[in-house]
Design an enzyme around this catalytic site. Structure first.
Site, PDB file in Angstrom:
ATOM      1  N   GLN A 224     -18.103  -6.429  -1.300  1.00  0.00           N
ATOM      2  CA  GLN A 224     -16.849  -6.875  -1.586  1.00  0.00           C
ATOM      3  C   GLN A 224     -16.756  -8.903  -1.003  1.00  0.00           C
ATOM      4  OE1 GLN A 224     -14.030  -4.340  -1.392  1.00  0.00           O
ATOM      5  NE2 GLN A 224     -12.519  -5.966  -2.087  1.00  0.00           N
TER       6      GLN A 224
ATOM      7  N   HIS B 163       0.828  -1.210  -0.327  1.00  0.00           N
ATOM      8  CA  HIS B 163      -0.207   0.115   0.199  1.00  0.00           C
ATOM      9  C   HIS B 163       1.219   1.280   0.200  1.00  0.00           C
ATOM     10  CE1 HIS B 163      -2.998  -3.185   2.768  1.00  0.00           C
ATOM     11  NE2 HIS B 163      -3.670  -2.085   0.991  1.00  0.00           N
TER      12      HIS B 163
END
Ligand code: AMP
Length: 299
Positions: A63, A39
């Site tokens: 999701q 990230h």
């Protein structure tokens, strides 16, 4: 400079509108938090492309399928904010679920062919959840440059397609996969692995590397390469969900009996106990080794 944190859509919009009025370029990195070096590399990339660097931290319920890890997904907002800020984030957006999914919500975004197969087949509804939340983030954060990792290759392709199809005023940038020292792709889900499983997990990158080696050495058929990967993973004790070579741009299936034509991508999903891991490698002339070559190994 301390990063600003917003938890509401309204306040974030006010802030970003004021920034844009001054000519500021916005870049953004959507995440679900539990930030790691993968990230942070996206945040650093975003910081080279915009002056207002927005990092969203939101574990998106739509999701996750029933029985998946939504509840136990790591939530470490304080540590994430510090890491994001050190990597160049100027704004953190960490909304509660009700802010992203208003009461009574009924709307979903669906991307066609590309989101079927691979992870789409194993996780029904997953890409609809991803497309829906990314659409919302595109609307809330607005015009700008958005960095996504190639670690989630199918996700990146689905988002690129959606951004074009729905005419979003965004640039989608795909960024390289960041790996641990032994080659395992970094993932927030690696934290679930036991010591033994962590040892076994390295079989994934090894199988990707040996497929890349075979691809370079000879014109092996797609089906034979896929079979080689499945066997390597199974013999290391991993449960293979899929190991498929697809067209790297369209994710279309390739003919099993023919060599990889054009640019291919080998995408793999495998389970170790309760943990599901994914990884991929481009089968193309310029692809770099995933593992350091040792003398005498892998010719
Ligand atoms: P996530 O928090 O898992 O939803 O991931 C947020 C973003 O980070 C996505 O664009 C991922 O593709 C990206 N990402 C996750 N792991 C890695 C990695 N090891 N290398 C590069 N990007 C990554």
């Amino acid at each position: 400079m301390t990063a600003l944190t917003f938890t509401t859509v309204r306040e974030l919009r006010l802030h970003l509108n004021a920034q844009r009025a001054r000519g500021t370029i916005v870049s953004a990195v959507p995440t679900m938090g539990a930030l790691h070096e993968g990230h942070l590399s996206l945040i650093r990339e975003a910081a080279t492309r915009g002056n207002e660097v927005v990092v969203s931290i939101f574990v998106n319920p739509t999701q996750f399928g029933p029985g998946e890890d939504f509840e136990r997904y790591p939530r470490t907002l304080e540590a994430d904010s510090r890491l994001a800020e050190a990597a160049g984030a100027t704004t953190i957006f960490a909304p509660p679920v009700g802010e992203m999914y208003p009461k009574g919500e009924q709307t979903r975004v669906t991307v066609g062919g590309m989101s079927e197969g691979l992870c789409g087949a194993e996780r029904p509804g997953h890409f609809q959840g991803v497309a829906t939340v990314v659409t919302k983030l595109f609307h809330v954060i607005g015009e700008g440059i958005y960095c996504f990792g190639r670690k989630d290759y199918q996700q990146l392709k689905v988002i690129e397609r959606m951004a074009i199809d729905l005419l979003f005023p965004v640039e989608v940038v795909g960024c390289p996969i960041i790996r641990e020292a032994d080659g395992l792709a970094m993932s927030s889900r690696n934290a679930y692995l036991s010591v033994q499983e962590r040892g076994q997990a390295v079989a994934i990158v090894r199988a990707l590397q040996s497929c890349l080696d075979s691809f370079r050495r000879e014109n092996h058929a797609v089906g034979a390469l896929e079979q080689q990967v499945r066997e390597e993973l199974s013999s290391a004790g991993l449960e293979v969900e899929y190991a498929e070579i697809r067209d790297a741009s369209t994710l279309a299936r390739l003919e099993s009996s023919k060599p990889v034509s054009g640019k291919g991508v080998l995408a793999v999903a495998a389970r170790l106990g309760r943990t599901r891991l994914i990884d991929n490698v481009l089968l193309a002339s310029g692809t770099q080794d995933l593992l350091p070559q040792k003398k005498g190994e892998r010719s």
